[in-house]
Scaffold this motif. Structure first.
Motif, PDB file in Angstrom:
ATOM      1  N   PHE A 319       0.832  -1.202   0.000  1.00  0.00           N
ATOM      2  CA  PHE A 319       0.000   0.000   0.000  1.00  0.00           C
ATOM      3  C   PHE A 319       0.870   1.258   0.000  1.00  0.00           C
ATOM      4  O   PHE A 319       0.496   2.281  -0.572  1.00  0.00           O
ATOM      5  N   LEU A 320       2.026   1.190   0.658  1.00  0.00           N
ATOM      6  CA  LEU A 320       2.976   2.294   0.586  1.00  0.00           C
ATOM      7  C   LEU A 320       3.436   2.480  -0.862  1.00  0.00           C
ATOM      8  O   LEU A 320       3.528   3.616  -1.349  1.00  0.00           O
ATOM      9  N   GLY A 321       3.699   1.358  -1.553  1.00  0.00           N
ATOM     10  CA  GLY A 321       4.125   1.430  -2.940  1.00  0.00           C
ATOM     11  C   GLY A 321       3.043   1.963  -3.859  1.00  0.00           C
ATOM     12  O   GLY A 321       3.335   2.732  -4.789  1.00  0.00           O
ATOM     13  N   VAL A 322       1.792   1.585  -3.618  1.00  0.00           N
ATOM     14  CA  VAL A 322       0.688   2.083  -4.451  1.00  0.00           C
ATOM     15  C   VAL A 322       0.595   3.592  -4.343  1.00  0.00           C
ATOM     16  O   VAL A 322       0.467   4.312  -5.356  1.00  0.00           O
ATOM     17  N   GLY A 323       0.670   4.115  -3.113  1.00  0.00           N
ATOM     18  CA  GLY A 323       0.608   5.567  -2.929  1.00  0.00           C
ATOM     19  C   GLY A 323       1.791   6.267  -3.569  1.00  0.00           C
ATOM     20  O   GLY A 323       1.637   7.335  -4.186  1.00  0.00           O
ATOM     21  N   ALA A 324       2.992   5.675  -3.439  1.00  0.00           N
ATOM     22  CA  ALA A 324       4.183   6.293  -4.015  1.00  0.00           C
ATOM     23  C   ALA A 324       4.104   6.309  -5.546  1.00  0.00           C
ATOM     24  O   ALA A 324       4.410   7.325  -6.186  1.00  0.00           O
ATOM     25  N   TYR A 325       3.691   5.191  -6.152  1.00  0.00           N
ATOM     26  CA  TYR A 325       3.588   5.140  -7.614  1.00  0.00           C
ATOM     27  C   TYR A 325       2.507   6.092  -8.121  1.00  0.00           C
ATOM     28  O   TYR A 325       2.698   6.777  -9.144  1.00  0.00           O
ATOM     29  N   ALA A 326       1.382   6.135  -7.420  1.00  0.00           N
ATOM     30  CA  ALA A 326       0.298   7.014  -7.864  1.00  0.00           C
ATOM     31  C   ALA A 326       0.732   8.475  -7.827  1.00  0.00           C
ATOM     32  O   ALA A 326       0.444   9.251  -8.758  1.00  0.00           O
ATOM     33  N   ALA A 327       1.434   8.871  -6.765  1.00  0.00           N
ATOM     34  CA  ALA A 327       1.902  10.259  -6.679  1.00  0.00           C
ATOM     35  C   ALA A 327       2.980  10.542  -7.718  1.00  0.00           C
ATOM     36  O   ALA A 327       3.029  11.630  -8.300  1.00  0.00           O
ATOM     37  N   ALA A 328       3.873   9.551  -7.930  1.00  0.00           N
ATOM     38  CA  ALA A 328       4.954   9.759  -8.898  1.00  0.00           C
ATOM     39  C   ALA A 328       4.414   9.938 -10.316  1.00  0.00           C
ATOM     40  O   ALA A 328       4.961  10.712 -11.111  1.00  0.00           O
ATOM     41  N   LEU A 329       3.330   9.247 -10.652  1.00  0.00           N
ATOM     42  CA  LEU A 329       2.779   9.318 -12.008  1.00  0.00           C
ATOM     43  C   LEU A 329       2.176  10.673 -12.328  1.00  0.00           C
ATOM     44  O   LEU A 329       2.069  11.048 -13.508  1.00  0.00           O
ATOM     45  N   VAL A 330       1.769  11.423 -11.298  1.00  0.00           N
ATOM     46  CA  VAL A 330       1.079  12.698 -11.547  1.00  0.00           C
ATOM     47  C   VAL A 330       1.876  13.890 -11.030  1.00  0.00           C
ATOM     48  O   VAL A 330       1.341  14.992 -10.913  1.00  0.00           O
ATOM     49  N   SER A 331       3.175  13.702 -10.710  1.00  0.00           N
ATOM     50  CA  SER A 331       3.966  14.784 -10.101  1.00  0.00           C
ATOM     51  C   SER A 331       5.001  15.379 -11.048  1.00  0.00           C
ATOM     52  O   SER A 331       5.943  16.033 -10.609  1.00  0.00           O
ATOM     53  N   GLY A 332       4.860  15.142 -12.336  1.00  0.00           N
ATOM     54  CA  GLY A 332       5.735  15.797 -13.306  1.00  0.00           C
ATOM     55  C   GLY A 332       6.988  15.052 -13.657  1.00  0.00           C
ATOM     56  O   GLY A 332       7.917  15.639 -14.227  1.00  0.00           O
ATOM     57  N   SER A 333       7.076  13.764 -13.364  1.00  0.00           N
ATOM     58  CA  SER A 333       8.261  13.005 -13.732  1.00  0.00           C
ATOM     59  C   SER A 333       8.306  12.798 -15.242  1.00  0.00           C
ATOM     60  O   SER A 333       7.279  12.466 -15.863  1.00  0.00           O
ATOM     61  N   PRO A 334       9.483  12.955 -15.864  1.00  0.00           N
ATOM     62  CA  PRO A 334       9.570  12.723 -17.332  1.00  0.00           C
ATOM     63  C   PRO A 334       9.357  11.253 -17.694  1.00  0.00           C
ATOM     64  O   PRO A 334       9.087  10.962 -18.871  1.00  0.00           O
TER      65      PRO A 334
END
Length: 608
Positions: A319-334
């Motif tokens: 669940f920690l990973g799900v939150g981290a991936y979800a935030a990373a996908l929408v936080s401007g990463s190239p």
């Protein structure tokens, strides 16, 4: 506060002064030897222990303790104070509300262990005992003498049962019950801390402030140890010293005060934590601080699932990973296929919501299972998440997570013009990148603590506890077990996702290898569960302290190489053997593990 004028353990000493301790010398002589040994140990810390500064900490200085000498000095002071208190000296009774003898034994052991570890380390690293100065020899002799003297003090043992065990008459039953009650009462009258006398509110608050300041000092010292020898000495002093204070009854007295002023204690703890970055000159240890907060927040979310609801979840790190991936996908990463850059508040909501959805999707079909079956299913979910994230690379599956390379180059946060990646000057202090994230994570931790506390005291929280204690009885009382457990699973998952959103920005990169079931460095599911059990299931402060220890110790023990996990596991086994209820135990669990010790207190309370 009542002042103790006689040593509570003294009545068990034979009137003749005959030996009754582990060391067969008269207790009065042993007490004198422990007192003199503790005082001379204090003196030895102001002498030189070695002739060369090659040993870390420079133990060559006269008149100024340094490095490991400071830790031995602390142990010597505790030993001397407890030894003097054992004589019943007025003004020192408050130090030993539960008795001085047991506390003196652990204090002397603390001093001996740290002193002899230092002497042996000097001899091994520098090439023999010849490298010791007179102060080194003196501390070895005096700390050993103090320990021998302390072990001469009596141990309390239950008296043998004079009743014939083969007698089954009613009179035998009454006599045996009366004898057992008298034995328990006598054994624990001196071993149970006396109730803390009522002090003015301002005095109690000042004591709480002192306790929090001491906690901040100990944590800052431990996290800032500059060399391996000092950290091992710190572990010896802190661990055995905690046991000495616990045996003296001071930990119980502190618990009474903090429970009486719970709101002030909680706010004060967060203020003390917020002061931590200002004690650092750079980001070296603030880095550990922010990772500890992430780990602790996730552990507190798991505490809802395991500690309150009693559901064994072995895949919680997913669940920690799900939150981290979800935030990373929408936080401007190239590397994100969506090419969007949401503000932080939106990324937080998306990360928490994604974990919540996954928690419901996983919990709905599996929470009808119990015990080991539920543990196996959750363990499988954790591994499925990691493998799936590794395969979504555009080859084995859709191009979503960039496979084993993960989502990299996640930009630093910028909230209301405050750049978390830049250094800022606050009140003359320079606050770096990791300190900025430390403050952000501290706010999120406060939110998680508030959610845990409010939900635990609510109707749903009482239903969780009922399910944990006896699910069959709870169902018979009309509690919808499946719904209650699903809510616990969902709340715990969303809190883990909340922490994951910050973790994604702190680490810059999110990869599947960060979310294993077990590994040498937390966070992972095994360490998260260990943090909850070690700290104290069902409490707020327990998982926070447990997570801090479980993250800090492996990082500091990396010099052990292949023996790191062996030493760490051995320490956990010893701790669970002697304190199975955890460092900060829940009252109910403490009664379960120490029912025989707590029964007299409970009965006397109800009888009153």
């Amino acid at each position: 506060m009542t002042t103790q004028t006689t040593a509570p353990d003294t009545p068990s000493t034979p009137a003749t002064g005959a030996p009754s301790g582990l060391v067969r010398i008269p207790p009065r002589i042993g007490r004198a030897v422990a007192t003199v040994g503790g005082a001379l140990t204090i003196l030895s810390t102001f002498l030189s222990w070695t002739w060369t500064a090659d040993f870390p900490g420079d133990l060559t200085v006269y008149g100024y303790p340094g490095g490991l000498q400071v830790l031995v000095l602390i142990g010597g002071v505790l030993t001397t104070l407890f030894a003097l208190a054992s004589y019943g000296i007025k003004g020192l009774g408050w130090l030993v509300p539960a008795g001085a003898d047991a506390a003196l034994k652990f204090a002397a052991l603390t001093t001996f262990a740290t002193a002899w570890y230092t002497v042996l380390a000097i001899s091994v690293e520098l090439g023999g005992l010849v490298n010791l100065e007179p102060g080194g020899y003196l501390v070895a002799v005096t700390s050993l003498a103090a320990l021998i003297g302390a072990l001469a003090l009596p141990f309390q043992r239950p008296e043998p049962d004079p009743i014939d065990p083969d007698d089954t008459s009613w009179e035998h039953f009454k006599h045996r019950a009366a004898h057992q009650w008298a034995t328990v009462k006598a054994a624990f009258t001196s071993g149970t801390p006396r109730p803390l006398g009522k002090l003015p509110s301002y005095a109690e608050i000042l004591i709480i402030v002192g306790i929090l300041a001491l906690g901040l000092t100990v944590f800052t010292y431990g996290i800032g140890t500059e060399y391996d020898e000092l950290f091992i000495g710190f572990l010896l002093t802190a661990g055995l010293g905690f046991a000495a204070l616990n045996k003296a009854g001071l930990i119980s007295q502190a618990s009474q005060l903090t429970a009486r002023h719970q709101n002030i204690t909680t706010c004060g703890a967060f203020v003390a934590a917020a002061l931590f970055p200002f004690t650092q000159t750079n980001d070296q240890y603030a880095t550990l601080g922010v990772y500890i907060l992430i780990f602790a927040t996730v552990a507190l979310g798991l505490n809802i699932v395991v500690g309150l609801a009693g559901l064994l979840d072995l895949g919680y790190v997913a669940f920690l990973g799900v939150g981290a991936y979800a935030a990373a996908l929408v936080s401007g990463s190239p590397n994100s296929p969506f090419h969007v850059h949401f503000p932080f508040w939106a990324a937080v909501l998306i990360g928490a919501a994604a974990s919540l959805v996954f928690g419901v999707l996983i919990g709905a079909p599996t929470l009808r299972l119990r015990g080991d079956y539920l543990a196996i299913v959750t363990l499988g979910f954790g591994e499925i998440f990691r493998i799936t994230a590794n395969n979504l690379d555009g080859t084995s599956g859709p191009d979503l997570t960039n496979g084993s390379n993960g989502i990299a180059s996640i930009p630093n946060l910028d909230i209301l013009g405050f750049d978390f990646g830049a250094q800022h000057d606050i009140a003359g202090f320079s606050i770096g990148r990791f300190a900025n994230y430390f403050f952000l994570m501290l706010i999120i931790t406060a939110v998680v603590v508030l959610v845990f506390r409010r939900s635990g005291n609510s109707r749903i929280g009482r239903a969780w506890v009922a399910i944990r204690e006896d699910e069959t009885a709870a169902l018979a009382m009309g509690i919808n077990g499946f719904r209650v457990k699903l809510i616990a699973f969902a709340v715990g998952a969303s809190l883990a996702g909340l922490a994951g959103t910050v973790q994604a920005h702190v680490t810059y990169t999110v990869t599947p290898e960060q979310y294993l079931f077990a590994g040498p460095i937390p966070p992972n599911s095994a360490f998260l569960l260990a943090a909850v059990v070690l700290g104290g299931m069902g409490t707020i402060s327990g998982p926070l302290i447990g997570a801090a220890l479980l993250f800090l110790i492996p990082n500091k023990l990396q010099f052990l190489g292949d023996y790191q996990l062996f030493a760490f596991g051995l320490a956990l086994i010893l701790l669970m053997r002697f304190r199975p209820e955890g460092l900060i135990p829940n009252r109910r669990r403490q009664l379960e593990f120490h029912e025989e010790a707590e029964a007299p207190t409970v009965l006397s309370t109800t009888g009153a």
